[in-house]
Design a protein around this motif. Structure first.
Motif, PDB file in Angstrom:
ATOM      1  N   GLY A 122       0.829  -1.214   0.000  1.00  0.00           N
ATOM      2  CA  GLY A 122       0.000   0.000   0.000  1.00  0.00           C
ATOM      3  C   GLY A 122       0.856   1.253   0.000  1.00  0.00           C
ATOM      4  N   SER A 123       0.226   2.415  -0.140  1.00  0.00           N
ATOM      5  CA  SER A 123       0.968   3.682  -0.165  1.00  0.00           C
ATOM      6  C   SER A 123       1.751   3.888   1.129  1.00  0.00           C
ATOM      7  CB  SER A 123       0.028   4.874  -0.292  1.00  0.00           C
ATOM      8  OG  SER A 123      -1.058   4.589  -1.083  1.00  0.00           O
ATOM      9  N   GLY A 124       1.168   3.455   2.246  1.00  0.00           N
ATOM     10  CA  GLY A 124       1.831   3.674   3.538  1.00  0.00           C
ATOM     11  C   GLY A 124       2.516   2.416   4.053  1.00  0.00           C
ATOM     12  N   TYR A 125       1.810   1.300   3.974  1.00  0.00           N
ATOM     13  CA  TYR A 125       2.317   0.065   4.580  1.00  0.00           C
ATOM     14  C   TYR A 125       2.209  -1.113   3.626  1.00  0.00           C
ATOM     15  CZ  TYR A 125       2.397   2.498   8.995  1.00  0.00           C
ATOM     16  OH  TYR A 125       2.690   3.383   9.978  1.00  0.00           O
ATOM     17  N   SER A 126       3.170  -2.038   3.762  1.00  0.00           N
ATOM     18  CA  SER A 126       3.112  -3.294   3.021  1.00  0.00           C
ATOM     19  C   SER A 126       2.801  -4.404   3.996  1.00  0.00           C
ATOM     20  CB  SER A 126       4.453  -3.565   2.339  1.00  0.00           C
ATOM     21  OG  SER A 126       4.597  -2.689   1.252  1.00  0.00           O
ATOM     22  N   LYS A 127       1.836  -5.231   3.612  1.00  0.00           N
ATOM     23  CA  LYS A 127       1.470  -6.369   4.431  1.00  0.00           C
ATOM     24  C   LYS A 127       1.994  -7.606   3.714  1.00  0.00           C
ATOM     25  CE  LYS A 127      -1.611  -3.556   4.149  1.00  0.00           C
ATOM     26  NZ  LYS A 127      -1.553  -2.092   3.849  1.00  0.00           N
ATOM     27  N   LEU A 128       2.833  -8.392   4.400  1.00  0.00           N
ATOM     28  CA  LEU A 128       3.558  -9.485   3.745  1.00  0.00           C
ATOM     29  C   LEU A 128       3.392 -10.775   4.538  1.00  0.00           C
ATOM     30  CD1 LEU A 128       6.913  -7.458   3.664  1.00  0.00           C
ATOM     31  CD2 LEU A 128       5.190  -7.459   1.868  1.00  0.00           C
TER      32      LEU A 128
ATOM     33  N   GLY B 140      -6.905   3.828   3.302  1.00  0.00           N
ATOM     34  CA  GLY B 140      -5.569   3.535   3.796  1.00  0.00           C
ATOM     35  C   GLY B 140      -4.827   4.810   4.130  1.00  0.00           C
ATOM     36  N   ASP B 141      -3.561   4.837   3.778  1.00  0.00           N
ATOM     37  CA  ASP B 141      -2.738   6.003   4.103  1.00  0.00           C
ATOM     38  C   ASP B 141      -2.883   7.089   3.034  1.00  0.00           C
ATOM     39  OD1 ASP B 141      -0.832   6.980   6.039  1.00  0.00           O
ATOM     40  OD2 ASP B 141       0.595   7.031   4.380  1.00  0.00           O
ATOM     41  N   GLY B 142      -2.912   6.658   1.773  1.00  0.00           N
ATOM     42  CA  GLY B 142      -2.850   7.652   0.696  1.00  0.00           C
ATOM     43  C   GLY B 142      -4.139   7.838  -0.067  1.00  0.00           C
ATOM     44  N   VAL B 143      -5.090   6.923   0.098  1.00  0.00           N
ATOM     45  CA  VAL B 143      -6.267   7.017  -0.761  1.00  0.00           C
ATOM     46  C   VAL B 143      -7.482   6.348  -0.114  1.00  0.00           C
ATOM     47  CG1 VAL B 143      -5.662   4.914  -2.071  1.00  0.00           C
ATOM     48  CG2 VAL B 143      -6.975   6.687  -3.188  1.00  0.00           C
TER      49      VAL B 143
ATOM     50  N   ILE C  87      -0.120   9.344  17.674  1.00  0.00           N
ATOM     51  CA  ILE C  87      -1.255   9.923  18.418  1.00  0.00           C
ATOM     52  C   ILE C  87      -2.566   9.577  17.704  1.00  0.00           C
ATOM     53  CG2 ILE C  87      -2.371  12.143  18.961  1.00  0.00           C
ATOM     54  CD1 ILE C  87       0.539  13.184  19.556  1.00  0.00           C
ATOM     55  N   LYS C  88      -2.550   9.722  16.396  1.00  0.00           N
ATOM     56  CA  LYS C  88      -3.757   9.408  15.607  1.00  0.00           C
ATOM     57  C   LYS C  88      -4.184   7.959  15.838  1.00  0.00           C
ATOM     58  CE  LYS C  88      -3.267   8.147  11.346  1.00  0.00           C
ATOM     59  NZ  LYS C  88      -2.996   8.052   9.924  1.00  0.00           N
ATOM     60  N   GLU C  89      -3.236   7.035  15.740  1.00  0.00           N
ATOM     61  CA  GLU C  89      -3.590   5.611  15.833  1.00  0.00           C
ATOM     62  C   GLU C  89      -4.046   5.234  17.246  1.00  0.00           C
ATOM     63  OE1 GLU C  89      -0.364   3.328  14.164  1.00  0.00           O
ATOM     64  OE2 GLU C  89      -0.520   4.341  12.228  1.00  0.00           O
ATOM     65  N   LYS C  90      -3.444   5.900  18.260  1.00  0.00           N
ATOM     66  CA  LYS C  90      -3.769   5.526  19.650  1.00  0.00           C
ATOM     67  C   LYS C  90      -4.987   6.257  20.191  1.00  0.00           C
ATOM     68  CE  LYS C  90       0.484   4.422  22.113  1.00  0.00           C
ATOM     69  NZ  LYS C  90       1.476   5.117  22.936  1.00  0.00           N
TER      70      LYS C  90
ATOM     71  N   GLN D 170      -9.971  -6.048   9.831  1.00  0.00           N
ATOM     72  CA  GLN D 170     -10.178  -4.847   9.007  1.00  0.00           C
ATOM     73  C   GLN D 170      -8.887  -4.087   8.667  1.00  0.00           C
ATOM     74  OE1 GLN D 170     -13.493  -2.979  10.919  1.00  0.00           O
ATOM     75  NE2 GLN D 170     -12.721  -0.974  10.360  1.00  0.00           N
ATOM     76  N   ARG D 171      -7.940  -4.050   9.614  1.00  0.00           N
ATOM     77  CA  ARG D 171      -6.693  -3.304   9.413  1.00  0.00           C
ATOM     78  C   ARG D 171      -5.945  -3.792   8.167  1.00  0.00           C
ATOM     79  NH1 ARG D 171      -2.719  -1.238   8.127  1.00  0.00           N
ATOM     80  NH2 ARG D 171      -0.870  -0.616   9.280  1.00  0.00           N
ATOM     81  N   TYR D 172      -5.969  -5.146   7.995  1.00  0.00           N
ATOM     82  CA  TYR D 172      -5.305  -5.706   6.814  1.00  0.00           C
ATOM     83  C   TYR D 172      -6.283  -6.627   6.069  1.00  0.00           C
ATOM     84  CZ  TYR D 172      -4.359  -8.890  10.670  1.00  0.00           C
ATOM     85  OH  TYR D 172      -4.491  -9.664  11.786  1.00  0.00           O
TER      86      TYR D 172
END
Ligand SMILES: Nc1ncnc2c1ncn2[C@@H]1O[C@H](COP(=O)(O)OP(=O)(O)OP(=O)(O)O)[C@@H](O)[C@H]1O
Length: 407
Positions: A12-18, A164-167, A220-223, A362-364
């Motif tokens: 993804g734009s922000g994170y890769s899930k592998l 996600g992060d970018g879209v 801060i956003k995530e928590k 949902q997160r991934y």
């Protein structure tokens, strides 16, 4: 077709899930970031890849003082193929520790990915890494496949909100096919909320070094961030400083201790989805209005299913109360329309149920759906093998084989 597990990359734009197919969680969730000296401007030939001095993921951030940090995916689309190839190289050999010749790979793509991009993905996977087989799945369809909805009803009709992060996209899917003409793109996603929080902290002169600000804002956003019921009432509540929170952390870049106060930005950040006109001139349609108009644009016989099967996917849908607020405002909007229709026609229409599904993965969601699908018997039907690639070339990846209808 292969006894070795399928390797799944959801970049993804922000994170890769592998990770590996059949598992419920990815082995790694790392930033889709790369830092290298070469990105500073000297072009690199692919032949030199192994020798390059570069870092990926968290290490890319840690080394950004000496290496130039960049992000190969922007708004869901790969926009730097050399960096993407090097990112894949490191994740295949060092992180996942697999021999690509022995594994089938599954990659994911955003809706409306141009066929040329799919071909380029296939070319890199088969020619650079010599993978045993490849499938490129559409992210929204995979999210739907992995949702409880599919498990309960075996039906791949629903509306996916992928943020996600970018879209952020709203994607209606009918029987496993994306209804491309009705996809809605919303120009607000995780990194915009991170920026909003960073600005609030900076404007208040919270003691955070500039280099650490974005990362502290993200944490801060995530928590701490949540969606409130009523923004004006919540603002009044925050006049009392006792409602504010303390943030303590270590700066990602400087390593310095951070102690900061966190206030109304905790609910104002996510509020941008529901009252965008109050925050930005670029966009003024609340999320529920976008969702409603997307479904209204779809064929009439699908609409009930699309309203009652809304699936959330991606990190930015995780804010506390996000799905409750969306469910409430969406149901209200639909009920109001039915009431207007009843008043004007004198008929009593059948109620429409709106159901926003939140769930554990949902997160991934995309990665999880891909993992379940790749472990299912139908997967071998859709995979492109190395032999097929050698015979037909990258054009085999041009068309996406749709799955789900035969499951
Ligand atoms: N608990 C949480 N609450 C709110 N936001 C979160 C949470 N956890 C992660 N995020 C945010 O979700 C975003 C990453 O989500 P995801 O991994 O789905 O995106 P991506 O696949 O990298 O991006 P895209 O889909 O735009 O290409 C980041 O902005 C991250 O800060």
């Amino acid at each position: 077709m292969s006894s070795m597990p399928v390797v799944i990359f959801d970049n993804g734009s922000g994170y890769s899930k592998l990770g590996f197919a059949g598992n419920t969680d990815p082995n790694y969730i790392i930033p889709t970031a790369i830092s290298s000296r070469e990105s500073l401007g000297v072009p690199v030939s692919r032949l030199q890849c192994e020798d390059l001095d570069f870092f990926i993921g968290e290490d890319a951030y840690q080394n950004q003082k000496t290496h130039n940090l960049s992000f190969p995916i922007k708004e869901g689309q790969i926009n730097n193929w050399d960096d993407m190839e090097r990112f894949w190289e490191r994740t295949i050999y060092s992180l996942m520790s697999v021999e690509p010749q022995e594994h089938v790979f599954m990659l994911t793509e955003p809706p409306m990915n141009p066929p040329e991009n799919r071909e380029q993905m296939a070319e890199i996977m088969f020619e650079t890494f010599d993978v045993k087989g490849l499938y490129i799945g559409v992210q929204a369809v995979l999210a739907l496949f992995g949702s409880n909805l599919y498990k309960e009803k075996q039906n791949l009709t629903g509306t996916v909100i992928d943020s996600g992060d970018g879209v952020t996209h709203i994607i209606p899917v009918a029987h496993g096919y994306v209804i491309s003409s009705c996809i809605k793109h919303i120009p607000i996603a995780g990194k915009d909320i991170t920026k909003y929080i960073a600005k609030a902290l900076k404007d208040r002169r919270e003691p955070i070094a500039t280099e650490d600000l974005m990362d502290a804002a993200r944490v801060i956003k995530e928590k701490n961030c949540y969606v409130c019921k009523d923004m004006d009432k919540e603002l009044l509540r925050f006049n009392d400083k006792a409602e504010w929170k303390n943030y303590e952390g270590i700066g990602r870049t400087t390593g310095a201790q951070i102690n900061a106060k966190v206030g109304p930005e905790m609910f104002l950040g996510p509020e941008v989805f529901f009252s965008p006109g109050k925050f930005t001139r670029d966009w003024d349609k609340p999320l529920d209005e976008c969702l409603d108009s997307t479904i209204q644009g779809c064929p009439i016989d699908l609409r009930r299913d699309l309203y009652s099967n809304v699936v959330l996917s991606g990190g930015t849908t995780l804010f506390k109360n996000f799905h409750h607020r969306l469910q409430r405002s969406m149901q209200q909007r639909v009920n109001d329309r039915l009431a207007r229709y009843a008043a004007s026609s004198g008929n009593t229409p059948k109620p429409i149920e709106c159901k926003i599904n939140a769930y554990k993965t949902q997160r991934y969601a995309v990665w999880y759906g891909a993992s379940m699908f790749a472990a299912s018997p139908e997967f071998s039907r859709v995979v492109h093998t190395r032999e097929e690639y050698l015979e037909h070339g990258p054009s085999i990846a041009r068309r996406n084989v749709v799955f789900g209808s035969g499951v």
